[in-house]
Design a protein around this motif. Structure first.
Motif, mmCIF file in Angstrom:
data_model
loop_
_atom_site.group_PDB
_atom_site.id
_atom_site.type_symbol
_atom_site.label_atom_id
_atom_site.label_comp_id
_atom_site.label_asym_id
_atom_site.label_seq_id
_atom_site.Cartn_x
_atom_site.Cartn_y
_atom_site.Cartn_z
ATOM 1 N N PRO A 120 -7.776 -27.621 150.818
ATOM 2 C CA PRO A 120 -8.197 -26.980 149.566
ATOM 3 C C PRO A 120 -8.212 -25.460 149.660
ATOM 4 C CG PRO A 120 -9.612 -28.862 150.042
ATOM 5 C CD PRO A 120 -8.745 -28.654 151.249
ATOM 6 N N ALA A 121 -8.618 -24.922 150.823
ATOM 7 C CA ALA A 121 -8.647 -23.465 150.979
ATOM 8 C C ALA A 121 -7.241 -22.885 150.945
ATOM 9 C CB ALA A 121 -9.353 -23.089 152.280
ATOM 10 N N TRP A 122 -6.277 -23.570 151.560
ATOM 11 C CA TRP A 122 -4.894 -23.076 151.510
ATOM 12 C C TRP A 122 -4.331 -23.144 150.089
ATOM 13 C CZ3 TRP A 122 -2.234 -19.696 153.749
ATOM 14 C CH2 TRP A 122 -2.314 -19.467 155.122
ATOM 15 N N ARG A 123 -4.690 -24.177 149.352
ATOM 16 C CA ARG A 123 -4.223 -24.241 147.956
ATOM 17 C C ARG A 123 -4.754 -23.057 147.166
ATOM 18 N NH1 ARG A 123 -6.189 -30.032 148.153
ATOM 19 N NH2 ARG A 123 -4.402 -31.242 148.924
ATOM 20 N N ARG A 124 -6.023 -22.733 147.400
ATOM 21 C CA ARG A 124 -6.590 -21.577 146.695
ATOM 22 C C ARG A 124 -5.905 -20.279 147.126
ATOM 23 N NH1 ARG A 124 -11.313 -24.796 147.522
ATOM 24 N NH2 ARG A 124 -11.868 -23.733 149.467
ATOM 25 N N ARG A 125 -5.605 -20.158 148.414
ATOM 26 C CA ARG A 125 -5.008 -18.920 148.888
ATOM 27 C C ARG A 125 -3.600 -18.718 148.331
ATOM 28 N NH1 ARG A 125 -6.940 -15.346 149.006
ATOM 29 N NH2 ARG A 125 -8.428 -15.643 150.688
ATOM 30 N N VAL A 126 -2.740 -19.761 148.399
ATOM 31 C CA VAL A 126 -1.368 -19.549 147.925
ATOM 32 C C VAL A 126 -1.338 -19.328 146.415
ATOM 33 C CG1 VAL A 126 -0.326 -20.773 149.861
ATOM 34 C CG2 VAL A 126 -0.870 -22.042 147.753
ATOM 35 N N ALA A 127 -2.312 -19.912 145.696
ATOM 36 C CA ALA A 127 -2.411 -19.634 144.257
ATOM 37 C C ALA A 127 -2.860 -18.195 144.038
ATOM 38 C CB ALA A 127 -3.381 -20.608 143.595
ATOM 39 N N ASP A 128 -3.804 -17.738 144.851
ATOM 40 C CA ASP A 128 -4.340 -16.384 144.715
ATOM 41 C C ASP A 128 -3.269 -15.330 144.965
ATOM 42 O OD1 ASP A 128 -6.444 -14.218 144.831
ATOM 43 O OD2 ASP A 128 -5.784 -14.186 146.921
ATOM 44 N N ILE A 129 -2.372 -15.563 145.919
ATOM 45 C CA ILE A 129 -1.336 -14.582 146.236
ATOM 46 C C ILE A 129 -0.043 -14.858 145.465
ATOM 47 C CG2 ILE A 129 -2.313 -14.092 148.510
ATOM 48 C CD1 ILE A 129 -0.144 -15.842 149.756
ATOM 49 N N ASP A 130 -0.089 -15.782 144.533
ATOM 50 C CA ASP A 130 1.046 -16.115 143.674
ATOM 51 C C ASP A 130 2.271 -16.518 144.490
ATOM 52 O OD1 ASP A 130 2.314 -16.496 141.214
ATOM 53 O OD2 ASP A 130 3.088 -14.446 141.142
ATOM 54 N N ALA A 131 2.044 -17.372 145.487
ATOM 55 C CA ALA A 131 3.140 -17.866 146.328
ATOM 56 C C ALA A 131 2.926 -19.350 146.630
ATOM 57 C CB ALA A 131 3.227 -17.060 147.619
ATOM 58 N N PRO A 132 2.841 -20.198 145.589
ATOM 59 C CA PRO A 132 2.559 -21.614 145.838
ATOM 60 C C PRO A 132 3.627 -22.310 146.673
ATOM 61 C CG PRO A 132 3.250 -21.251 143.557
ATOM 62 C CD PRO A 132 3.010 -19.900 144.159
ATOM 63 N N ASP A 133 4.858 -21.769 146.677
ATOM 64 C CA ASP A 133 5.920 -22.398 147.448
ATOM 65 C C ASP A 133 5.768 -22.186 148.954
ATOM 66 O OD1 ASP A 133 6.451 -19.656 147.054
ATOM 67 O OD2 ASP A 133 8.586 -19.954 147.479
ATOM 68 N N LEU A 134 4.815 -21.354 149.371
ATOM 69 C CA LEU A 134 4.553 -21.205 150.807
ATOM 70 C C LEU A 134 3.966 -22.477 151.412
ATOM 71 C CD1 LEU A 134 3.092 -17.613 151.345
ATOM 72 C CD2 LEU A 134 5.113 -18.587 152.461
ATOM 73 N N LEU A 135 3.312 -23.284 150.606
ATOM 74 C CA LEU A 135 2.638 -24.491 151.103
ATOM 75 C C LEU A 135 3.416 -25.724 150.666
ATOM 76 C CD1 LEU A 135 0.066 -25.551 152.574
ATOM 77 C CD2 LEU A 135 -0.995 -25.745 150.297
ATOM 78 N N ARG A 136 3.958 -26.449 151.631
ATOM 79 C CA ARG A 136 4.667 -27.699 151.356
ATOM 80 C C ARG A 136 3.784 -28.863 151.776
ATOM 81 N NH1 ARG A 136 10.348 -26.389 154.434
ATOM 82 N NH2 ARG A 136 11.080 -24.641 153.127
ATOM 83 N N GLU A 137 3.297 -29.605 150.828
ATOM 84 C CA GLU A 137 2.386 -30.722 151.129
ATOM 85 C C GLU A 137 3.176 -32.028 151.219
ATOM 86 O OE1 GLU A 137 -1.590 -30.762 149.454
ATOM 87 O OE2 GLU A 137 -1.120 -28.915 148.367
ATOM 88 N N ASP A 138 4.067 -32.081 152.208
ATOM 89 C CA ASP A 138 4.939 -33.241 152.379
ATOM 90 C C ASP A 138 4.632 -34.028 153.647
ATOM 91 O OD1 ASP A 138 6.375 -32.630 150.048
ATOM 92 O OD2 ASP A 138 7.668 -31.234 151.128
ATOM 93 N N GLY A 139 3.514 -33.729 154.308
ATOM 94 C CA GLY A 139 3.178 -34.452 155.522
ATOM 95 C C GLY A 139 4.097 -34.098 156.679
ATOM 96 N N HIS A 140 4.148 -34.986 157.660
ATOM 97 C CA HIS A 140 5.044 -34.812 158.803
ATOM 98 C C HIS A 140 5.319 -36.159 159.432
ATOM 99 C CE1 HIS A 140 1.197 -34.984 160.988
ATOM 100 N NE2 HIS A 140 1.890 -35.213 162.095
ATOM 101 N N PHE A 141 6.333 -36.200 160.305
ATOM 102 C CA PHE A 141 6.726 -37.429 160.993
ATOM 103 C C PHE A 141 6.369 -37.343 162.480
ATOM 104 C CE2 PHE A 141 9.797 -37.235 157.455
ATOM 105 C CZ PHE A 141 9.667 -38.513 156.921
ATOM 106 N N VAL A 142 6.087 -38.511 163.063
ATOM 107 C CA VAL A 142 5.989 -38.661 164.517
ATOM 108 C C VAL A 142 6.968 -39.760 164.904
ATOM 109 C CG1 VAL A 142 4.511 -39.217 166.486
ATOM 110 C CG2 VAL A 142 3.563 -37.972 164.529
ATOM 111 N N VAL A 143 7.831 -39.479 165.889
ATOM 112 C CA VAL A 143 8.843 -40.465 166.287
ATOM 113 C C VAL A 143 8.752 -40.729 167.783
ATOM 114 C CG1 VAL A 143 10.371 -39.670 164.434
ATOM 115 C CG2 VAL A 143 10.690 -38.775 166.738
ATOM 116 N N TRP A 144 9.272 -41.915 168.174
ATOM 117 C CA TRP A 144 9.308 -42.321 169.583
ATOM 118 C C TRP A 144 10.693 -42.825 169.933
ATOM 119 C CZ3 TRP A 144 5.268 -43.972 166.305
ATOM 120 C CH2 TRP A 144 4.031 -43.335 166.524
ATOM 121 N N GLU A 145 11.069 -42.615 171.191
ATOM 122 C CA GLU A 145 12.437 -42.914 171.625
ATOM 123 C C GLU A 145 12.566 -44.168 172.473
ATOM 124 O OE1 GLU A 145 14.416 -39.285 173.154
ATOM 125 O OE2 GLU A 145 12.636 -38.244 172.379
ATOM 126 N N SER A 146 11.485 -44.905 172.641
ATOM 127 C CA SER A 146 11.558 -46.190 173.346
ATOM 128 C C SER A 146 10.610 -47.168 172.676
ATOM 129 C CB SER A 146 11.194 -46.038 174.825
ATOM 130 O OG SER A 146 9.794 -45.845 174.977
#
Length: 406
Positions: A120-146
């Motif tokens: 929530p704090a990052w959402r407020r910050r990127v809105a405050d600095i008018d740069a919402p595209d700085l924050l990508r809320e798409d999660g992340h992956f973890v992968v394993w090779e065996s």
């Protein structure tokens, strides 16, 4: 506290800039002391991952018991160079004390509370600095090779407390996308939701600085070398005076605050990355953690970055080129879409033995916020809000006060 008081912040990383903007919003006249070496900082060189899932402090008995499996000489990310013995041995003993169950439980509760507020704090910050595209809320992956590491990793993550983040098995389409990134067979993968990425760490720092200046902030282009009554002595020989001084200088906070009589048992926990400007990573694709290799790969606007290693050392120790070589080996063996050898970076995570940040009041007019270890980017925005509230009230959060080490 007088809302129009003059405040000097020492440190131009993600913590310092967020504090500066939060204080400006509260009506303070703010200057920020920074030597301008932006690309050497951990605020620039990190993996760009907003890691809300990391609610367990790394100072835990589980981490201590498994440390031998993670040693660099065994192919892992943990490095204890002999030349750094004088730094990491006393730090390790303090970490063992911090990892005891009762203290770990208290630390986890405190860290979890911060991480709940991080997104929530990052959402407020990127809105405050008018740069919402700085924050990508798409999660992340973890992968394993065996198959074995996939089963083990999935069991571990499924039973872990991940705070506000959640995880699920990947879909067939996601597995196809992941498989297209590497020539190695992926035997298992999960996707996290509720985590995020900064789209480009350099642009983030540039944007934070530009907004600060546009709102009337002043930059003192020098390094703070000593605290003096009511201000700071600078590397150019001048003294900058202020009603409030906030030390947010990462690893550089230690010598400054020790001058004020505080004990700061912090170590330089060094990380490495390589980055290729020309690459074939899909635009906007979330970060991928190759857990078998303790490596995270992140696509930024200005390049593809592979990052790893936890090297406990002296701040001024020479870089270890074997670590960049190993990153290149991982990238090549995986067949990731890097071009060329990649630019090399080494930087310092400022880390305290209990893996909690230091946020508090040293004395009237002297405050501090540093020691965020792997979570400086994650906790940057919320730390700014906490420090602004602390300056207004004159009272700091007890869980993160340096008195815990005195």
């Amino acid at each position: 506290m007088n809302a129009s008081s003059q405040t000097l912040i020492i440190g131009g990383g993600v913590i310092g800039w967020n504090i500066a903007l939060a204080l400006q919003a509260a009506g303070h006249e703010v200057r920020l002391c920074d030597d301008g070496n932006r690309v050497t900082s951990a605020s620039y060189g990190n993996a760009g991952h907003i890691a809300t899932e990391q609610v367990d402090p790394l100072a835990s008995m589980a981490v201590v018991r498994s440390a031998w499996k993670r040693w660099f000489v065994r192919g892992g990310a943990l490095s204890l160079p002999p030349q750094g013995f004088g730094a990491w041995m006393p730090f390790s003993l303090r970490l063992l004390r911090a990892a005891q169950p009762a203290r770990f439980t208290r630390g986890k509760a405190a860290l979890s509370g911060l991480l709940t507020q991080a997104m929530p704090a990052w959402r407020r910050r990127v809105a405050d600095i008018d740069a919402p595209d700085l924050l990508r809320e798409d999660g992340h992956f973890v992968v394993w090779e065996s198959a074995e590491s996939a089963a083990r990793g999935l069991r571990s993550w499924s039973s872990a407390d991940t705070g506000t983040a959640s995880l699920r098995p990947v879909t067939e389409d996601e597995m196809s996308q992941l498989s297209a990134l590497t020539k190695r067979k992926i035997h298992g993968a999960i996707r996290f939701n509720g985590t995020a990425q900064i789209s480009d760490t350099r642009r983030m720092l540039e944007t934070l600085e530009n907004r600060f200046v546009a709102r009337g902030g002043a930059i003192v282009a020098a390094r703070a070398v000593a605290l003096v009554p009511g201000g700071v002595r600078l590397s150019d020989g001048t003294v900058a005076m202020a009603d409030n001084v906030i030390v947010a200088a990462g690893i550089g906070s230690k010598p400054l605050l020790e001058q004020a009589g505080l004990k700061v048992p912090m170590i330089a926990e060094r990380g490495y990355h390589i980055q290729s400007a020309d690459h074939g990573w899909p635009s906007g694709f979330p970060p991928v953690v190759f857990e078998d290799r303790s490596m995270i790969v992140t696509g930024f606007e200005r390049g593809l970055r592979a990052a790893s290693f936890v090297e406990f050392n002296r701040p001024d120790a020479a870089p270890d080129p074997r670590k960049w070589a190993r990153l290149r080996h991982h990238v090549g063996e995986l067949g990731l879409p890097f071009t060329g050898a990649g630019d090399e970076w080494i930087g310092i995570r400022p880390t305290l033995p209990d893996y909690l940040p230091a946020i508090g009041k040293a004395s009237n007019g002297l405050y501090y916020a540093f020691g965020h270890q792997h979570l400086g980017l994650t906790l940057g925005a919320v730390t700014g809000e906490i420090v602004a509230a602390m300056i207004q009230s004159g009272q700091g959060p007890q869980d993160f006060d340096l008195k815990r080490f005195q």
